[in-house]
Design a protein around this motif. Structure first.
Motif, mmCIF file in Angstrom:
data_model
loop_
_atom_site.group_PDB
_atom_site.id
_atom_site.type_symbol
_atom_site.label_atom_id
_atom_site.label_comp_id
_atom_site.label_asym_id
_atom_site.label_seq_id
_atom_site.Cartn_x
_atom_site.Cartn_y
_atom_site.Cartn_z
ATOM 1 N N THR A 65 19.469 32.440 -2.823
ATOM 2 C CA THR A 65 19.557 31.656 -1.594
ATOM 3 C C THR A 65 18.764 30.364 -1.671
ATOM 4 O O THR A 65 19.256 29.299 -1.298
ATOM 5 C CB THR A 65 19.051 32.489 -0.398
ATOM 6 N N TRP A 66 17.509 30.453 -2.122
ATOM 7 C CA TRP A 66 16.597 29.312 -2.073
ATOM 8 C C TRP A 66 16.261 28.724 -3.436
ATOM 9 O O TRP A 66 15.574 27.710 -3.535
ATOM 10 C CB TRP A 66 15.305 29.687 -1.350
ATOM 11 N N GLY A 67 16.673 29.416 -4.517
ATOM 12 C CA GLY A 67 16.376 28.925 -5.858
ATOM 13 C C GLY A 67 14.963 29.220 -6.309
ATOM 14 O O GLY A 67 14.550 28.780 -7.383
ATOM 15 N N ARG A 68 14.220 29.966 -5.514
ATOM 16 C CA ARG A 68 12.829 30.285 -5.848
ATOM 17 C C ARG A 68 12.347 31.413 -4.932
ATOM 18 O O ARG A 68 13.054 31.812 -4.013
ATOM 19 C CB ARG A 68 11.929 29.068 -5.657
ATOM 20 N N ILE A 69 11.139 31.878 -5.183
ATOM 21 C CA ILE A 69 10.510 32.856 -4.306
ATOM 22 C C ILE A 69 9.375 32.124 -3.585
ATOM 23 O O ILE A 69 8.350 31.803 -4.192
ATOM 24 C CB ILE A 69 9.953 34.054 -5.103
ATOM 25 N N PRO A 70 9.566 31.805 -2.300
ATOM 26 C CA PRO A 70 8.527 31.094 -1.563
ATOM 27 C C PRO A 70 7.220 31.899 -1.510
ATOM 28 O O PRO A 70 7.241 33.132 -1.430
ATOM 29 C CB PRO A 70 9.118 30.945 -0.158
ATOM 30 N N ASN A 71 6.105 31.205 -1.568
ATOM 31 C CA ASN A 71 4.793 31.867 -1.555
ATOM 32 C C ASN A 71 4.613 32.791 -0.359
ATOM 33 O O ASN A 71 4.059 33.879 -0.493
ATOM 34 C CB ASN A 71 3.669 30.835 -1.585
ATOM 35 N N VAL A 72 5.061 32.347 0.809
ATOM 36 C CA VAL A 72 4.879 33.170 2.003
ATOM 37 C C VAL A 72 5.619 34.496 1.866
ATOM 38 O O VAL A 72 5.197 35.510 2.400
ATOM 39 C CB VAL A 72 5.289 32.397 3.289
ATOM 40 N N GLN A 73 6.715 34.515 1.129
ATOM 41 C CA GLN A 73 7.453 35.754 0.879
ATOM 42 C C GLN A 73 6.742 36.582 -0.193
ATOM 43 O O GLN A 73 6.630 37.797 -0.082
ATOM 44 C CB GLN A 73 8.889 35.461 0.434
ATOM 45 N N ALA A 74 6.283 35.933 -1.222
ATOM 46 C CA ALA A 74 5.640 36.636 -2.334
ATOM 47 C C ALA A 74 4.394 37.388 -1.884
ATOM 48 O O ALA A 74 4.141 38.496 -2.354
ATOM 49 C CB ALA A 74 5.297 35.658 -3.452
ATOM 50 N N VAL A 75 3.632 36.809 -0.966
ATOM 51 C CA VAL A 75 2.407 37.494 -0.526
ATOM 52 C C VAL A 75 2.699 38.746 0.288
ATOM 53 O O VAL A 75 1.828 39.588 0.440
ATOM 54 C CB VAL A 75 1.456 36.564 0.260
ATOM 55 N N SER A 76 3.910 38.881 0.782
ATOM 56 C CA SER A 76 4.263 40.085 1.527
ATOM 57 C C SER A 76 4.983 41.110 0.650
ATOM 58 O O SER A 76 5.516 42.093 1.147
ATOM 59 C CB SER A 76 5.120 39.727 2.746
ATOM 60 N N SER A 77 4.967 40.905 -0.655
ATOM 61 C CA SER A 77 5.745 41.752 -1.563
ATOM 62 C C SER A 77 5.231 43.185 -1.661
ATOM 63 O O SER A 77 5.945 44.054 -2.155
ATOM 64 C CB SER A 77 5.806 41.129 -2.957
ATOM 65 N N LEU A 78 4.017 43.444 -1.204
ATOM 66 C CA LEU A 78 3.522 44.829 -1.214
ATOM 67 C C LEU A 78 4.266 45.688 -0.205
ATOM 68 O O LEU A 78 4.245 46.908 -0.289
ATOM 69 C CB LEU A 78 2.023 44.868 -0.938
ATOM 70 N N LYS A 79 4.913 45.037 0.754
ATOM 71 C CA LYS A 79 5.703 45.729 1.780
ATOM 72 C C LYS A 79 7.105 45.132 1.796
ATOM 73 O O LYS A 79 7.430 44.290 2.628
ATOM 74 C CB LYS A 79 5.052 45.560 3.161
ATOM 75 N N PRO A 80 7.973 45.543 0.862
ATOM 76 C CA PRO A 80 9.311 44.940 0.748
ATOM 77 C C PRO A 80 10.114 44.971 2.043
ATOM 78 O O PRO A 80 10.859 44.031 2.322
ATOM 79 C CB PRO A 80 9.993 45.766 -0.347
ATOM 80 N N ASN A 81 9.963 46.016 2.839
ATOM 81 C CA ASN A 81 10.721 46.067 4.093
ATOM 82 C C ASN A 81 10.286 44.957 5.043
ATOM 83 O O ASN A 81 11.115 44.361 5.732
ATOM 84 C CB ASN A 81 10.606 47.431 4.760
ATOM 85 N N ILE A 82 9.016 44.627 5.067
ATOM 86 C CA ILE A 82 8.521 43.529 5.900
ATOM 87 C C ILE A 82 9.004 42.202 5.331
ATOM 88 O O ILE A 82 9.423 41.311 6.060
ATOM 89 C CB ILE A 82 6.983 43.567 6.003
ATOM 90 N N MET A 83 8.968 42.078 4.009
ATOM 91 C CA MET A 83 9.413 40.848 3.370
ATOM 92 C C MET A 83 10.891 40.597 3.662
ATOM 93 O O MET A 83 11.278 39.469 3.973
ATOM 94 C CB MET A 83 9.183 40.921 1.864
ATOM 95 N N LYS A 84 11.712 41.624 3.606
ATOM 96 C CA LYS A 84 13.140 41.461 3.880
ATOM 97 C C LYS A 84 13.377 41.079 5.340
ATOM 98 O O LYS A 84 14.241 40.255 5.642
ATOM 99 C CB LYS A 84 13.880 42.735 3.508
ATOM 100 N N THR A 85 12.591 41.648 6.249
ATOM 101 C CA THR A 85 12.713 41.292 7.655
ATOM 102 C C THR A 85 12.328 39.825 7.858
ATOM 103 O O THR A 85 12.998 39.100 8.588
ATOM 104 C CB THR A 85 11.814 42.202 8.524
ATOM 105 N N LEU A 86 11.264 39.401 7.203
ATOM 106 C CA LEU A 86 10.832 38.005 7.280
ATOM 107 C C LEU A 86 11.905 37.080 6.717
ATOM 108 O O LEU A 86 12.205 36.032 7.301
ATOM 109 C CB LEU A 86 9.517 37.820 6.520
#
Length: 71
Positions: free
Chosen positions: A16-37
């Motif tokens: 979608t974005w061509g990268r993994i935005p930092n704000v998404q990466a920091v939430s990677s410990l909780k993938p369900n939260i990251m997907k909601t974000l």
């Protein structure tokens, strides 16, 4: 390196974005939260609206500055 649900989320971001935005990466410990974000950001920034993409980005920048957010 990631596994299962996290890998799917990362793949979607890169597609979608061509990268993994930092704000998404920091939430990677909780993938369900990251997907909601991701869904929330996608809807707000890319969903159907009478507000242009440039105007949405401007609002996001003003809100971030008001909140003293580095992003």
């Amino acid at each position: 390196e990631s596994q299962s649900e996290l890998t799917e989320a990362y793949d979607m971001m890169i597609k979608t974005w061509g990268r993994i935005p930092n704000v998404q990466a920091v939430s990677s410990l909780k993938p369900n939260i990251m997907k909601t974000l991701m869904a929330h950001v996608g809807s707000g920034m890319f969903g159907e609206s009478d507000v242009s993409r440039a105007e949405r980005e401007m609002v996001a920048a003003v809100v971030s500055e008001t909140n003293k957010c580095q992003y």
